[in-house]
Every structure is written in C-alpha cells, then in structure tokens.
Design a protein around this motif. Structure first.
Motif, short mmCIF file in Angstrom:
data_model
loop_
_atom_site.label_atom_id
_atom_site.label_comp_id
_atom_site.label_asym_id
_atom_site.label_seq_id
_atom_site.Cartn_x
_atom_site.Cartn_y
_atom_site.Cartn_z
N SER A 62 0.82 -1.22 0.00
CA SER A 62 0.00 0.00 0.00
C SER A 62 0.85 1.27 0.00
CB SER A 62 -0.93 0.01 1.21
OG SER A 62 -0.21 0.19 2.42
N GLY A 63 2.18 1.10 -0.03
CA GLY A 63 3.08 2.25 -0.12
C GLY A 63 3.72 2.69 1.17
N LYS A 64 3.45 1.97 2.27
CA LYS A 64 4.02 2.34 3.56
C LYS A 64 5.47 1.84 3.69
CE LYS A 64 -0.09 3.75 4.78
NZ LYS A 64 -0.44 5.19 4.65
N THR A 65 6.22 2.55 4.51
CA THR A 65 7.53 2.07 4.95
C THR A 65 7.31 1.39 6.30
OG1 THR A 65 8.71 3.86 3.83
CG2 THR A 65 9.86 2.77 5.67
N VAL A 66 7.87 0.19 6.46
CA VAL A 66 7.64 -0.58 7.68
C VAL A 66 8.97 -0.87 8.38
CG1 VAL A 66 6.68 -2.69 8.68
CG2 VAL A 66 5.62 -1.68 6.64
N ILE A 67 9.02 -0.55 9.66
CA ILE A 67 10.16 -0.92 10.52
C ILE A 67 9.62 -1.90 11.54
CG2 ILE A 67 11.93 -0.11 12.13
CD1 ILE A 67 11.60 2.68 10.88
N PHE A 68 10.22 -3.10 11.61
CA PHE A 68 9.71 -4.03 12.60
C PHE A 68 10.84 -4.68 13.38
CE2 PHE A 68 10.52 -7.26 9.46
CZ PHE A 68 10.50 -8.49 10.11
N ILE A 69 10.55 -4.90 14.65
CA ILE A 69 11.51 -5.49 15.59
C ILE A 69 11.04 -6.90 15.89
CG2 ILE A 69 12.48 -5.37 17.92
CD1 ILE A 69 11.16 -2.29 16.14
N THR A 70 11.94 -7.85 15.86
CA THR A 70 11.57 -9.22 16.14
C THR A 70 12.76 -10.00 16.66
OG1 THR A 70 10.62 -11.25 15.22
CG2 THR A 70 12.03 -9.97 13.77
N HIS A 71 12.46 -11.01 17.49
CA HIS A 71 13.49 -11.95 17.92
C HIS A 71 13.49 -13.19 17.03
CE1 HIS A 71 13.57 -9.67 21.76
NE2 HIS A 71 14.79 -10.14 21.82
N ASN A 72 12.47 -13.31 16.19
CA ASN A 72 12.33 -14.46 15.30
C ASN A 72 13.05 -14.18 13.99
OD1 ASN A 72 11.39 -16.43 13.45
ND2 ASN A 72 9.53 -16.73 14.66
N LEU A 73 14.23 -14.75 13.84
CA LEU A 73 15.04 -14.45 12.66
C LEU A 73 14.44 -14.99 11.38
CD1 LEU A 73 18.68 -14.90 14.03
CD2 LEU A 73 17.21 -12.88 14.00
N GLN A 74 13.63 -16.04 11.47
CA GLN A 74 12.99 -16.54 10.26
C GLN A 74 12.05 -15.50 9.68
OE1 GLN A 74 13.74 -19.38 8.53
NE2 GLN A 74 12.45 -18.30 7.02
N GLU A 75 11.40 -14.73 10.56
CA GLU A 75 10.51 -13.67 10.09
C GLU A 75 11.30 -12.61 9.33
OE1 GLU A 75 7.36 -14.06 13.82
OE2 GLU A 75 8.58 -12.25 13.59
N VAL A 76 12.52 -12.37 9.77
CA VAL A 76 13.39 -11.41 9.07
C VAL A 76 13.62 -11.87 7.64
CG1 VAL A 76 15.69 -10.39 9.01
CG2 VAL A 76 14.53 -10.70 11.20
N PHE A 77 13.99 -13.14 7.49
CA PHE A 77 14.26 -13.65 6.15
C PHE A 77 13.00 -13.71 5.30
CE2 PHE A 77 17.68 -15.79 8.71
CZ PHE A 77 18.72 -15.03 8.20
N ASP A 78 11.83 -13.84 5.95
CA ASP A 78 10.58 -13.97 5.21
C ASP A 78 10.11 -12.65 4.60
OD1 ASP A 78 10.40 -16.67 5.70
OD2 ASP A 78 8.99 -16.48 7.37
#
Length: 277
Positions: A224-240
């Motif tokens: 939708s055109g947004k910039t997203v910054i997200f924090i996570t401890h789940n590294l698989q989510e990072v790669f996804d």
C-alpha cells in the motif's frame, strides 16, 4: 554484497555512506545517542530508512532496539543527534523534532508497541478511534460532541480490509485472537495515513497462524506504499519479509545487511553476539 550495503563498526561509529542523502531515503537518523546519566543506551547511530522498504531491527536483549524505537516514536528524547524526514512536496530531507508521540505522528510516524495499548473491554471501532473519536457534523453535533458512531464503524471496516482482515467493528476486543488484536492496533495506526509504520515485536504473543497473518499484514502495508520498521526476535521472520536488516549490539549499529540471500541465521546471530565483527 558491496561495502555500501554492509557496515560493520569497530570503535567509533561513522555515518553510513549516503545517510540522509540517498534519493530513496524517507527517514534519516544521524549520529543519534541516548544516555541516562553515565549509562549509554544508544551511541552515535546513523541509519537511512528507505521509502517503501521493510526494515527489520534485530539484536540481543539490551542491544538498544527498544530505545531506538522509543526515540523514533517520540516517547523519549534523544540526548544528541538529528532526525530528518523527506518532505513530500519539495522532495528534500528536512529536520524534524521527535520529542513527543504527537510530534512523531505529525511527522508521519506511527508505532504499534508490543503491548498494543488496546482497551480490551471496548469494541473494535472504539479502539481504532481511541482518543480521536469523530463528532457528527453541524453545530449541534459539535457543541454536544455527539460521536459519529456510523463513521467509526465504516472507517474501521475499511482500515482493517486494507490490511486483509475482516473483523466486526462491534466485536469486543478481548474476544479476538492475538493476530486480530494486532490487526486492530495496526488499523488504529493507519487511520492517520502515516508514511512510516513501526511494529514492535508484532508476533510475540500470537499463534503460529496469527504470526503468518501478521507477516502477510506487513507485506500488505508495503504494497500500500508504507515504509515498515519491525523489531523481532524471530530471525525466520526477518528472512521472510525484510528487505534489509539493521543489527544493534550494545547500543551501537554494527551492521546493515541486504536480505538478498547472502546472509543466514548463523551470520545474523554472529553479528548480534559479536562473534562476527
């Protein structure tokens, strides 16, 4: 991977190449530090956040992730450093002050914290518009501050639909699943049409199915055109879902990595712990 794509630090932090000057930068963090007396929570961090990217912030406990997000969201003021946001009209990066949540919102930055700050006893529409309930038109509506409930319900449905969720605006929030509650919190952030959406550990308290819905939500936000910054401890989510990864360690930014298939879990963990310099 080029040196421009990756930055490692040994000792003092240097400003990344292109920080605050790249044409695709929407938000520039320049030499930002946060000290609590003699305690250094964040030291001399510089990071260019690109327009319409998904940027993941990773690091061990105490790395400075929460401090960094609180600075961007205006919850706490920086001890030193500069924030700049690209002006949509002029295209120039302009200095912004992030010394309160309202200033961050005014700049176009909305944050959904891990606790989501939802009122579980209230319904969905009330949570989406919490603190900024619209009043009905006309002099009578304004004078008596008559809440426009119909508009709240319609707009809540629209905001949730935009991120792929179909939830009854009259449903009591505590009866929703964890993923649905997270969607309500995000919908509340989207009501102001922000340019940057920050998600703090969005999958921490949800099921596996709910986690996947939230990752889909992140992709919907980007689409939708947004910039997203997200924090996570789940590294698989990072790669996804992440386009780039910023690694914090002991209050310093130690690496910026493109998620282009050249990094893996072992590499990330090594940078987070200092095993890889």
């Amino acid at each position: 991977m080029s040196k421009a794509d990756e930055q490692t630090v040994d000792g003092d932090m240097t400003t990344p190449a292109g920080a605050g000057t790249d044409e695709d930068t929407i938000l520039s963090v320049e030499n930002v530090s946060k000290h609590y007396g003699g305690v250094v929570a964040l030291e001399d961090v510089s990071l260019s956040i690109k327009d319409n990217e998904v940027l993941s912030i990773v690091g061990d406990n105490g790395a400075g992730k929460s401090t960094f997000i609180k600075l961007l969201s205006g919850v706490i003021p920086a001890t030193s450093g500069t924030f700049r946001m690209r002006n949509e009209e002029t295209g120039e990066l302009e200095h912004i002050v992030l010394d309160s949540p309202s200033m961050a919102k005014r700049a176009g930055i909305e944050t959904v914290f891990q606790d989501m700050s939802l009122s579980m006893q209230h319904d969905v529409a009330s949570n989406v518009f919490m603190g900024r309930e619209p009043t009905k038109g006309g002099l009578r509506g304004k004078l008596l501050r008559r809440i426009d409930r119909e508009y709240m319900e319609e707009r809540s449905i629209e905001a949730l639909d935009e991120i792929g969720f179909e939830i009854d605006p009259n449903a009591v929030t505590e009866e929703l699943s964890g993923g649905q509650q997270q969607a309500v919190a995000v919908a509340r952030a989207l009501i102001s049409d922000p340019r940057v959406v920050i998600l703090d550990e969005p999958t921490a308290e949800v099921s596996v199915e709910g986690s996947q819905k939230i990752l889909d939500l992140i992709e919907e936000l980007q689409a939708s055109g947004k910039t997203v910054i997200f924090i996570t401890h789940n590294l698989q989510e990072v790669f996804d879902v992440a386009d780039r990864v910023a690694v914090l360690r002991s209050g310093s930014l130690v690496a910026e990595l493109e998620n282009d298939g050249t990094i893996d879990r072992e590499d990330l963990v090594g940078r987070m712990t200092g095993a890889i310099q």
